[in-house]
Design a protein around this motif. Structure first.
Motif, short mmCIF file in Angstrom:
data_model
loop_
_atom_site.label_atom_id
_atom_site.label_comp_id
_atom_site.label_asym_id
_atom_site.label_seq_id
_atom_site.Cartn_x
_atom_site.Cartn_y
_atom_site.Cartn_z
N ILE A 45 7.05 -18.58 4.79
CA ILE A 45 6.09 -17.76 4.35
C ILE A 45 6.52 -16.78 6.07
CG2 ILE A 45 4.07 -17.82 5.41
CD1 ILE A 45 3.54 -20.36 3.67
N THR A 46 6.14 -16.01 5.61
CA THR A 46 6.98 -14.58 6.48
C THR A 46 5.33 -13.74 6.81
OG1 THR A 46 8.88 -13.97 5.72
CG2 THR A 46 8.57 -12.49 7.26
N ASP A 63 6.83 -17.85 -1.18
CA ASP A 63 4.91 -17.05 -2.54
C ASP A 63 4.31 -18.10 -1.21
OD1 ASP A 63 2.66 -16.66 -3.73
OD2 ASP A 63 4.00 -16.91 -5.01
N PRO A 64 3.38 -17.33 -0.20
CA PRO A 64 2.11 -18.69 0.85
C PRO A 64 1.27 -18.71 -0.60
CG PRO A 64 2.24 -16.27 0.64
CD PRO A 64 2.90 -15.90 -0.25
N VAL A 83 8.08 -23.52 6.31
CA VAL A 83 9.14 -23.03 7.45
C VAL A 83 8.76 -21.46 7.70
CG1 VAL A 83 10.69 -21.92 8.60
CG2 VAL A 83 11.26 -24.02 6.97
N VAL A 84 7.16 -21.03 8.56
CA VAL A 84 6.62 -20.36 8.48
C VAL A 84 7.78 -19.30 10.01
CG1 VAL A 84 4.65 -19.31 9.65
CG2 VAL A 84 4.07 -21.33 8.47
N ASN A 85 7.39 -18.15 9.27
CA ASN A 85 8.31 -17.01 10.02
C ASN A 85 6.99 -16.07 11.07
OD1 ASN A 85 10.26 -15.85 11.65
ND2 ASN A 85 11.31 -14.99 10.07
N THR A 86 6.92 -16.79 12.19
CA THR A 86 5.63 -15.77 12.62
C THR A 86 5.74 -14.55 12.94
OG1 THR A 86 5.47 -17.19 14.69
CG2 THR A 86 4.54 -17.87 12.72
N CYS A 87 4.65 -14.16 13.74
CA CYS A 87 4.55 -12.75 14.61
C CYS A 87 3.52 -12.52 15.36
CB CYS A 87 3.08 -11.64 14.00
SG CYS A 87 3.15 -9.93 14.46
#
Length: 432
Positions: free
Chosen positions: A9-10, A37-38, A47-51
């Motif tokens: 997840i981006t 695809d969330p 895996v969550v790629n965070t901001c």
């Protein structure tokens, strides 16, 4: 829960997306099935790629992690990993507050995730990716980090100093993507205009764009995230003369009043900004300018805001986004200024600014009715094919809604006559 499946997840910007795509390639090389695809999360690894840029983005990332932590407790997913800007910035706090996460990685050490799982990281695939975009376009990150010292920005705290990728490495990546059928390339970095200064001791963006435009199969090159101070003017002839370099410049200006520009530490004046934009439009006829503006920075008065509104009316940006100032821990503004503009005032200014821009966008689009524009088709929907012109970047800019009078191919270019316009969309039909 699906065994041997990884969900990525981006959140955040396209620079994060490139990291996710590279991680996905490593998982595939190790025999995993990977999805991005969330809405379909059921893998044994997530895996969550965070901001971590501003408050709203941080909140979105944290909410996503908490939701997935709940899914993990219920046994619907397996291991949960977090990477990216949020965990780079707030690692210790996150580890204490969200123990459901198996491991936190930062912005740059995510490669260790593969080896921590007992798998191999394939260095020869370091720049290979599983594209999550439609197969006809891709983002290409030419640098990482930022050397600017803008008062409000947390990105240098997260990413560190600017690091350009070598020209040859970027050229080889684009050649590889073009060989896979990618036609459109979005060049991205926190600051494109700084490219090359660290590596070559001079700005090399114009040369890089020339080199990329010479590659067979490259139909469009679009530039994102330029900085106005010390702009490389020799880029403009390249944009004007190369047909496959889009007449589009994404340049974040943030404000226009001299007091605000000084407090924001932007290293440019109002007069210099007006001159820069005038020069761009003279050098590249028909160029579409995209900018981002900020309201509510500490010290912004009504007079400053009115000056900003007049600037937008004067300049008539073809594309514009805006956001309200966020008081971010560790930034110059956080350490030196009070967050004195009330939130409701920030929101009122933001809403008014966007209403002004909507009117300008509607007038600009109306003038395109009757014109024929080259359009790439992104997807097919029930009533229209949806495409973009060279003046439109994916996700953030207006789209061209093309009537379904004939079958069109996604990823192909067509000459489309504009038959109607709204503020943020055009309507057209393909010329036979």
């Amino acid at each position: 829960m699906k065994k041997n499946k990884v969900d990525i997840i981006t959140l955040g910007c396209s620079k994060n997306l490139v990291d996710s795509e590279q991680l996905m390639r490593q998982f595939v090389a190790n025999g995993y099935t990977v999805e991005h695809d969330p809405h379909k999360i059921n893998g044994e690894i997530v895996v969550v790629n965070t901001c971590g840029f501003i408050g709203d983005a941080q909140e979105e990332s944290i909410n996503m992690i908490l939701e997935l932590g709940e899914q993990k407790r219920k046994g619907r997913i397996g291991k949960l990993f977090v990477m990216g800007c949020l965990s780079e910035r707030f690692l210790n706090d996150l580890e204490k507050e969200i123990p459901e996460v198996d491991h936190f990685y930062g912005k740059f050490n995510w490669k260790a995730l593969i080896s921590d799982l007992g798998k191999s990281y394939y260095r020869e695939l370091a720049t290979d990716r599983v594209l999550t975009t439609p197969k006809h376009y891709a983002y290409v990150k030419i640098g990482e980090g930022c050397d600017r010292t803008c008062s409000y920005c947390s990105i240098p705290l997260i990413t560190g100093p600017y690091r350009s990728r070598p020209i040859e490495e970027i050229v080889e990546e684009v050649k590889g993507l073009a060989g896979q059928g990618v036609k459109e390339f979005q060049l991205i970095a926190q600051d494109l205009t700084f490219y090359g200064l660290d590596l070559y001791k001079q700005m090399r963006l114009p040369e890089l764009v020339e080199r990329l435009s010479d590659i067979s199969g490259v139909s469009w090159i679009r530039l994102h995230y330029a900085y106005p101070s010390h702009f490389p003017f020799d880029l403009l002839p390249v944009m004007r003369e190369r047909e496959n370099v889009c007449k589009y410049m994404d340049i974040a200006l943030q404000h226009i009043s001299d007091p605000m520009l000084k407090m924001m530490r932007r290293n440019i004046t109002k007069a210099e900004t007006y001159d820069l934009l005038k020069h761009m439009r003279e050098e590249v006829p028909g160029i579409h300018l995209r900018t981002t503006l900020m309201v509510g920075h500490p010290g912004e008065t009504e007079a400053d805001f009115e000056e900003l509104i007049q600037f937008v009316k004067d300049t008539r940006f073809e594309r514009m986004g805006a956001f309200a100032y966020s008081h971010e821990t560790g930034t110059y503004a956080y350490n030196h200024y009070e967050d004195e503009v009330p939130q409701e005032v920030k929101q009122e200014r933001l809403d008014y600014l966007m209403r002004v821009q909507e009117g300008i966008s509607a007038e600009i689009n109306a003038k395109k009715v009757g014109q024929t524009l080259r359009v790439i088709i992104d997807r097919e929907e029930e009533e229209y094919y949806v495409g973009r012109t060279q003046f439109d970047s994916p996700e953030v800019d207006p789209e061209m809604l093309v009537s379904k009078e004939r079958a069109l191919e996604v990823g192909a270019f067509y000459d489309v006559k504009v038959v109607d316009a709204q503020a943020f969309d055009l309507y057209g039909k393909v010329l036979i």
